[in-house]
Write an enzyme that holds these catalytic residues in place. Structure first.
Site, PDB file in Angstrom:
ATOM      1  N   GLU A 289       0.821  -1.212   0.000  1.00  0.00           N
ATOM      2  CA  GLU A 289       0.000   0.000   0.000  1.00  0.00           C
ATOM      3  C   GLU A 289       0.857   1.265   0.000  1.00  0.00           C
ATOM      4  O   GLU A 289       0.544   2.243  -0.683  1.00  0.00           O
ATOM      5  CB  GLU A 289      -0.941   0.002   1.206  1.00  0.00           C
ATOM      6  CG  GLU A 289      -1.974  -1.114   1.209  1.00  0.00           C
ATOM      7  CD  GLU A 289      -3.040  -0.954   0.129  1.00  0.00           C
ATOM      8  OE1 GLU A 289      -3.057   0.092  -0.562  1.00  0.00           O
ATOM      9  OE2 GLU A 289      -3.869  -1.877  -0.026  1.00  0.00           O
ATOM     10  N   ARG A 293       0.735   3.821  -3.265  1.00  0.00           N
ATOM     11  CA  ARG A 293       0.118   5.112  -2.969  1.00  0.00           C
ATOM     12  C   ARG A 293       1.156   6.211  -2.766  1.00  0.00           C
ATOM     13  O   ARG A 293       1.074   7.275  -3.382  1.00  0.00           O
ATOM     14  CB  ARG A 293      -0.778   5.006  -1.730  1.00  0.00           C
ATOM     15  CG  ARG A 293      -1.889   3.976  -1.850  1.00  0.00           C
ATOM     16  CD  ARG A 293      -2.876   4.076  -0.706  1.00  0.00           C
ATOM     17  NE  ARG A 293      -3.719   2.890  -0.606  1.00  0.00           N
ATOM     18  CZ  ARG A 293      -4.947   2.874  -0.123  1.00  0.00           C
ATOM     19  NH1 ARG A 293      -5.505   3.983   0.310  1.00  0.00           N
ATOM     20  NH2 ARG A 293      -5.638   1.741  -0.051  1.00  0.00           N
ATOM     21  N   ASP A 422      -5.175 -10.123  -7.869  1.00  0.00           N
ATOM     22  CA  ASP A 422      -5.573  -9.336  -9.033  1.00  0.00           C
ATOM     23  C   ASP A 422      -4.425  -8.624  -9.742  1.00  0.00           C
ATOM     24  O   ASP A 422      -4.186  -8.804 -10.935  1.00  0.00           O
ATOM     25  CB  ASP A 422      -6.658  -8.327  -8.642  1.00  0.00           C
ATOM     26  CG  ASP A 422      -6.295  -7.517  -7.402  1.00  0.00           C
ATOM     27  OD1 ASP A 422      -5.279  -7.819  -6.747  1.00  0.00           O
ATOM     28  OD2 ASP A 422      -7.042  -6.568  -7.081  1.00  0.00           O
ATOM     29  N   GLU A 558     -12.251   0.532 -10.220  1.00  0.00           N
ATOM     30  CA  GLU A 558     -11.881  -0.428 -11.272  1.00  0.00           C
ATOM     31  C   GLU A 558     -12.750  -0.347 -12.526  1.00  0.00           C
ATOM     32  O   GLU A 558     -12.250  -0.409 -13.649  1.00  0.00           O
ATOM     33  CB  GLU A 558     -11.896  -1.855 -10.715  1.00  0.00           C
ATOM     34  CG  GLU A 558     -10.755  -2.168  -9.777  1.00  0.00           C
ATOM     35  CD  GLU A 558     -10.962  -1.613  -8.375  1.00  0.00           C
ATOM     36  OE1 GLU A 558      -9.969  -1.459  -7.637  1.00  0.00           O
ATOM     37  OE2 GLU A 558     -12.142  -1.312  -8.022  1.00  0.00           O
ATOM     38  N   THR A 647      -1.051   0.552 -10.247  1.00  0.00           N
ATOM     39  CA  THR A 647      -2.356   0.038  -9.832  1.00  0.00           C
ATOM     40  C   THR A 647      -3.105   1.006  -8.927  1.00  0.00           C
ATOM     41  O   THR A 647      -4.232   0.733  -8.537  1.00  0.00           O
ATOM     42  CB  THR A 647      -2.192  -1.333  -9.142  1.00  0.00           C
ATOM     43  OG1 THR A 647      -3.447  -2.006  -9.088  1.00  0.00           O
ATOM     44  CG2 THR A 647      -1.605  -1.179  -7.746  1.00  0.00           C
TER      45      THR A 647
END
Length: 658
Positions: A289, A293, A422, A558, A647
């Site tokens: 994360e 980010r 994913d 998404e 992502t």
């Protein structure tokens, strides 16, 4: 040394020297016979050695020369196994290429150059978001009577010159002008002045984009007033929540503000980064994360703005995350204490999730390219190479967990494209694109995985026969699909745009219809976190069924992300219309009057969607950014031939060979 002694008569010209050919032959032969056996042997050896060297030189130089002279014949050659397929889009920034990268199995993968391509310097690129463009957008917001300018249309593709490789459904074309990338990572120059292509008139923003800007400002108002400098806004209670204590929402939103042209908000946030963002604190952060980010957000903002402050902050957090890789298997731990420089797995297991350890590569690779320090890229490349060799895959599909001690997959037999797996598939393709489409192990793993999805996970629902991606658990198929899986249509479309097999785009079109129906068939017009599809027609039942535990909505990006890719590559306005419906429903059911947007617990109850009092950082970092890009007709607004999104929707430059 060789000496030759002449008699006085010979030196004086005695013996009737007349410079005839016969005399010269007799004279040379006489002198040869006067040499000792050793001298003659040495001379013969030298002549033989020179002859061998000449033959070797001819063979090494002759083949490339022959290939150039026979180019017209090669141009007519085709691969017999597979129908033709083009790579059509150019890489943009210089890319390091490690010396051990295996390029032997495949020729250089390289796109065709579009017409009038500008000269590209090594170093951080000039993104299409330039200050003049932002000024135009700001002016458009306040002056709606401005004369509209013509939209910019994509350049038409040129016909390929030559088919070179075939790989399970793809014939990929080379670019003869592309050089192999250097194996040495060099420190780039600071972003230079606006390039020629950036000088053309920008496309003014439209009403739908203005609506996105207004939504962002409303969300930012709540964050600025009630959660400034903290991780996440709690809009109903007018407070905040902390995860890492590093201003996640602010950092996630930096490049969104730049793209939307929000100068004042950006400058205020920059001051906070400069004065208040400190990573030297005793706090555990999640490697994945914080990478996507924070590190991704800082790198992206550096490329957009050219401001070295963001690169320095990126170096700092990047170095502090490196202890995660100090494991017996080199598979990183999930958690890092960025103040103490220690790392550990979760307290309940020694496993990391596969998606997390394989979805940090874009950011660390780019950090190596910018800093010249190879340690970042080396660490993440080792992870990918290790996963590439592991057993336990099912036709390219990977399990969800991997052990940091043994380096082996765990919890075998469960395969999903949802949570915990994913972005592994997403980053296979995007790393290949980022690196100039040369790392063929990544392409091979991606193509094999998509074939595995088709074979094991694809089904159609009833009654509308929607194509969806389910899950496989120990041979048993489940018709369960996470909203997270809706990244897949966009990824498939991106792959097709970069020259992969055309049936990927057909599958993308089918799946994005399904993702839209996950919104349209729900009472609020907002998708739940998880849906189950009906495999058998039942009277009065829709395709989508929602369980009580799954009916929350977290403002996820998404579907909007994939709508952006689909519109950018097809130009079909229906994708913009679908996105507009979603934005209106966000405004109707999740907007908080005092500022901000909130997640909701019940998408099936329009009268009381049960707000959760939390605005995730990705709503500003991803959802609204993709909305703004979706509604734009300017293909140079983050040109997908030049940038690849991580992502978390932070655009990073595509490399070009040095």
């Amino acid at each position: 040394f060789i000496s030759v002694t002449l008699s006085p008569e010979e030196a004086a010209g005695a013996g009737g020297y007349n410079n005839s050919k016969a005399w010269r032959r007799r004279s040379c032969w006489r002198k040869w016979k006067q040499l000792s056996r050793l001298q003659r042997s040495v001379i013969l050896f030298l002549f033989a050695f020179l002859a061998v060297c000449g033959v070797i030189s001819y063979t090494s130089v002759g083949e490339p020369w022959k290939s150039l002279t026979n180019k017209s014949l090669d141009d007519q050659r085709t691969e017999p196994e597979i129908p033709g397929l083009k790579l059509a889009n150019p890489a943009v920034l210089p890319a390091p290429q490690k010396a051990d990268t295996n390029l032997g199995d495949y020729p250089e993968l390289s796109p065709q150059k579009p017409p009038k391509a500008p000269h590209v310097q090594r170093g951080p690129s000039n993104l299409q978001i330039k200050p003049p463009r932002r000024d135009v957008r700001l002016k458009a917001r306040h002056d709606r009577s401005r004369v509209a300018e013509e939209p910019i249309h994509p350049d038409k593709e040129e016909k390929p010159e030559k088919s070179v490789i075939s790989w399970r459904g793809a014939v990929i074309e080379p670019d003869q002008s592309t050089e192999p990338p250097s194996s040495k990572i060099k420190e780039p120059e600071k972003p230079s002045s606006v390039e020629a292509e950036d000088q053309k008139e920008p496309v003014p923003i439209n009403d739908r984009q203005l609506a996105v800007v207004e939504a962002f400002r409303h969300a930012w108002k709540g964050y600025r007033e009630f959660a400034w400098g903290h991780d996440e806004l709690k809009p109903l209670s007018k407070s905040y929540s902390e995860w890492f204590g590093l201003g996640l929402t602010l950092i996630d939103a930096l490049d969104t503000m730049w793209i939307l042209g929000l100068k004042e908000e950006f400058e205020e946030a920059r001051k906070w980064v400069a004065n208040d963002l400190v990573f030297d604190k005793n706090v555990d952060v999640n490697l994945f994360e914080s990478t996507i980010r924070i590190l991704g957000g800082l790198l992206s903002t550096y490329h957009l703005s050219g401001d070295n402050l963001f690169l320095e902050k990126a170096k700092d957090i990047g170095n502090r995350l490196m202890p995660a890789f100090k494991t017996p298997s080199k598979i990183p731990y999930s958690d890092v204490n960025i103040g103490r420089g220690t790392a550990h797995p979760p307290r309940w297991t020694s496993d990391s999730t596969v998606a997390e350890v394989t979805s940090i590569q874009l950011e660390f690779r780019e950090l190596s390219r910018l800093t010249g320090d190879e340690k970042f890229q080396k660490a993440v490349d080792e992870v990918m190479k290790h996963v590439h060799t592991l057993s336990g895959k099912n036709d390219g599909l990977v399990p969800m967990f991997i052990n940091t001690n043994s380096g082996q997959f765990t919890h075998l037999g469960v395969y999903t494209l949802g949570a915990r797996a994913d972005s592994y598939y997403e980053y296979l393709l995007k790393q290949w694109i980022q690196g100039g489409r040369k790392e063929n192990e990544l392409l091979e793993d991606y193509m094999r995985a998509i074939e595995g999805v088709k074979k094991h996970l694809l089904q159609r629902s009833q009654p509308k026969k929607l194509t969806f991606v389910g899950e496989l658990a120990h041979g048993h198929f489940s018709a369960k699909m996470d909203h997270l899986v809706c990244f897949l249509p966009g990824t498939l479309a991106l792959g097709a745009h970069n020259g992969l097999t055309a049936d990927h785009m057909k599958l993308a079109e089918a799946l994005i219809e399904t993702c839209y129906q996950m919104y349209a068939q729900v009472e609020t017009g907002l998708s739940p976190e998880i849906v189950h599809f009906n495999l058998h027609a039942q009277k009065g039942h829709k395709d989508v069924e929602i369980k009580p535990a799954d009916r929350h909505n977290l403002l996820r990006p998404e579907t909007v992300e994939s709508l952006f890719y689909m519109y950018r590559f097809t130009g079909d306005k229906k994708y913009q219309d679908w996105g507009w419906e979603i934005l209106q429903n966000f405004n109707k059911y999740t907007r908080v009057p005092t500022g901000g947007y909130t997640s909701i617990n019940n998408v099936q109850n329009p009268s009381n969607p049960e707000p959760r009092d939390k605005m995730e950082s990705f709503f500003l970092g991803e959802t609204l950014k993709y909305m703004f890009l979706l509604f734009s007709d300017d293909i140079d607004l983050i040109n997908l031939d030049k940038y690849v999104f991580n992502t978390e929707a932070h655009p990073l430059p595509i490399w070009v060979p040095a």
